[in-house]
Scaffold this active site. Structure first.
Site, mmCIF file in Angstrom:
data_model
loop_
_atom_site.group_PDB
_atom_site.id
_atom_site.type_symbol
_atom_site.label_atom_id
_atom_site.label_comp_id
_atom_site.label_asym_id
_atom_site.label_seq_id
_atom_site.Cartn_x
_atom_site.Cartn_y
_atom_site.Cartn_z
ATOM 1 N N GLY A 155 0.763 -1.225 0.013
ATOM 2 C CA GLY A 155 0.092 0.086 0.024
ATOM 3 C C GLY A 155 0.804 1.239 0.124
ATOM 4 C CB SER A 160 2.345 7.312 19.753
ATOM 5 O OG SER A 160 3.535 7.100 19.824
#
Length: 616
Positions: A212, A266
């Protein structure tokens, strides 16, 4: 030539500059035939892909694909930004002169589509009518039908989008050639892969991948690298790897919009797709705009606006479940036409699975194949613990499938940005949230954004890996001008957004448990930030920003240890003083960094020194 032109006529492709570009590359690549793709072709392309065994059914209206085992992620060391200007070289953009690198990658491409269909994907990386529309148009050429399926989900695809361009020549020329994947020497000295953005020519040349991030050229190569360069070269906008969400207070009817950058692992996607915690759901509604890219600009009214240029979500499957991200699961349920890549697949039941989807693996391995296509049941005992899905396995779905997508997500004029946040995974030093009022200090905080390294990845457990604005892998021009461009664009807004740093990952130093519950509860920190922006709370000023007072956080329905809450809202001055030296060394890499950034660094350092002196 006439045979190659007929498909363009049949598709109604009238833009003369696009036609010239397509015909040039068809001849150069040796394509046997041309097919122009529009979103309306999706159902037909799916059926063709199923018949060709390029994808597999994964439930009603769901599909599964698997890439080559050595082609499962972006390759930063093979990703290059090229221009004709040596002064465009930065620390992170892996710059090469275009005269040097173009012949190399184009040499690999020449004749590489012999006997193949060349798919032409006209697309727009912004809603039609956007003030940034002239930077959004592109035409991707590819030899890979699955890439067409992904692009239809990730961008707005159709001939009509590029036929009527105000400047017919103003489009990104994006060329993707898959190459002979088993024979490209991935990761060796003979590696033939090149992923090149020729930024000053608005041309993208990617050879040697079907994954991708390397193959969907409208996404990262155009939407981030090229857009960032265009925004800087024009002086008009910022192209950033940012999530974007809206928070509506149902009592007042007000909606505030927050965007921000987070390094890998994160929590960016989970935050972007979050819902209000149950205890606050009656009052607050969270709207999803995007999880990966935002373009920011100041409009004629003097306000800072932002939009997500993408039309879909290319999400990491690993650890996506009902607790971490129920919104994502709803967006990839049966009937959504979602496409899974490199997850585990059961060829008998057409189910998919990935680590973290359920607490335990499927108990019966019959029919299950791992991300390499190998039968789980045939594994040796020493392979029993190996992952079934690749850690970077993905799902692709359209924004419209996300249940809480904002009602105005297609508004070409974007939404007003009230806050810009940064967040990295750190076990200490960073509180739950700290607001930053000063523009230069906010940009400084973004430039020194970091997340903790792992021992396996970096060799030093707990040390920050700096990732400026979370753009380290996507920078397309030097960091000094990048900082200056940030100061110029955001500084032009008459109503300045508040900056902030958030951290959901503080841990107890003794047993390592997380002090903050995370996920949907993270909205509470953002609600405080909105109230701070409106002047409804004051917080407590520290050397590194303003942190909430205990009573200012809305903790309704949340049980949390009182001492741990104190820790979450405390600045560890000694750890911060230690960190400032690392930050200074990090910033010294960047040539021509604006003096305002150095002044911000010195102010923070002096305030920390004064705080430490007072504590003593």
């Amino acid at each position: 030539m006439a045979d190659l032109e007929k498909p363009l006529d049949d598709a109604g492709l009238t833009n003369p500059a696009v036609r010239e570009y397509v015909l040039h590359w068809a001849q150069y690549l040796g394509a046997e035939r041309i097919e122009v793709v529009s979103a309306s072709d999706d159902a037909r392309l799916i059926q063709e892909s199923l018949a060709a065994d390029e994808i597999q059914p994964a439930g009603e209206g769901l599909y599964y694909s698997r890439s080559y085992a050595k082609d499962t992620a972006r390759s930063e060391e093979r990703t290059i930004v090229a221009t004709s200007r040596p002064e465009d070289e930065g620390v992170y953009n892996n710059w090469r002169h275009s005269d040097e690198i173009r012949p190399v990658v184009e040499g690999h491409m020449q004749g590489a589509m012999a006997g193949k269909t060349m798919y032409v994907i006209p697309y727009l990386m912004a809603p039609p009518g956007s003030p940034l529309e002239r930077y959004a148009a592109g035409v991707e050429i590819t030899d890979n039908r699955t890439v067409c399926l992904h692009m239809i989900r990730m961008a707005r695809v159709g001939v009509d989008l590029i036929n009527g361009l105000a400047d017919p020549d103003m489009f990104v020329r994006a060329v993707h050639v898959t190459g002979d994947l088993p024979n490209l020497g991935q990761g060796t000295d003979d590696d033939q892969r090149y992923f090149v953005t020729v930024a000053d020519e608005r041309t993208i040349l990617h050879f040697g991948s079907s994954y991708g991030g390397n193959a969907l050229l409208g996404k990262i190569a155009h939407g981030l690298r090229q857009a960032a360069y265009d925004g800087w070269a024009s002086g008009e906008f910022l192209g950033e790897q940012f999530m974007l969400l809206g928070i509506t207070d149902k009592e007042t009817g007000e909606t505030h919009h927050i965007c921000g950058g987070f390094p890998s692992a994160s929590g960016k996607t989970n935050l972007a797709m979050t819902l209000a915690p149950d205890a606050l759901g009656e009052r607050y509604h969270v709207s999803f705009y995007g999880d990966d890219i935002a373009w920011l600009w100041v409009a004629a009214d003097g306000q800072l606006y932002g939009l997500n240029p993408e039309n879909g979500v290319f999400g990491v499957a690993k650890d996506t479940n009902e607790d971490t991200n129920p919104t994502a699961l709803d967006a990839i349920e049966e009937g959504t036409q979602a496409l899974f890549t490199n997850v585990a697949y059961n060829e008998s039941t057409h189910e998919v699975w990935w680590e973290g989807k359920t607490p335990a693996r499927p108990t019966d391995p019959t029919g299950w194949r791992d991300w390499k296509g190998e039968l789980i049941a045939d594994r040796n005992p020493d392979e029993a613990g190996d992952p079934w899905a690749h850690p970077n396995s993905r799902f692709t779905t359209t924004l419209a499938n996300v249940p809480n997508v904002a009602a105005d997500f297609e508004n070409p004029h974007g939404v007003k940005i009230d806050a810009i946040i940064f967040g990295g995974r750190t076990r200490d030093r960073e509180p739950l949230v700290r607001a930053i009022d000063d523009l230069a200090e906010g940009v400084y905080d973004g430039l020194t954004l970091g997340a903790e390294a792992t021992a396996a990845a970096e060799g030093v457990e707990g040390k920050l890996r700096y990732d400026p604005m979370s753009m380290r892998p996507f920078m397309s021009y030097p960091e000094g001008p990048y900082a200056a461009h940030w100061l110029n664009v955001v500084g032009a807004a008459k109503d300045q957004p508040v900056f902030a740093h958030v951290n959901w990952f503080q841990r107890d130093p003794e047993d390592g448990h997380f002090l903050w519950p995370g996920y949907r509860e993270n909205l509470r920190a953002l609600l405080w930030l909105v109230e701070y922006k409106k002047g409804q709370v004051t917080g407590r000023r520290t050397p590194v920003g303003v942190v909430p007072l205990r009573e200012e956080l809305n903790l309704d329905g949340l049980e949390i240890d009182s001492d741990e809450l104190d820790t979450l809202l405390t600045i560890d001055v000694e750890r911060w003083r230690e960190e400032m030296g690392h930050r200074e060394e990090h910033l010294k890499q960047f040539a021509n960094l604006p003096e305002q950034i150095w002044e911000a660094h010195r102010r923070v350092a002096a305030a920390l020194e004064a705080e430490a002196t007072v504590d003593v």
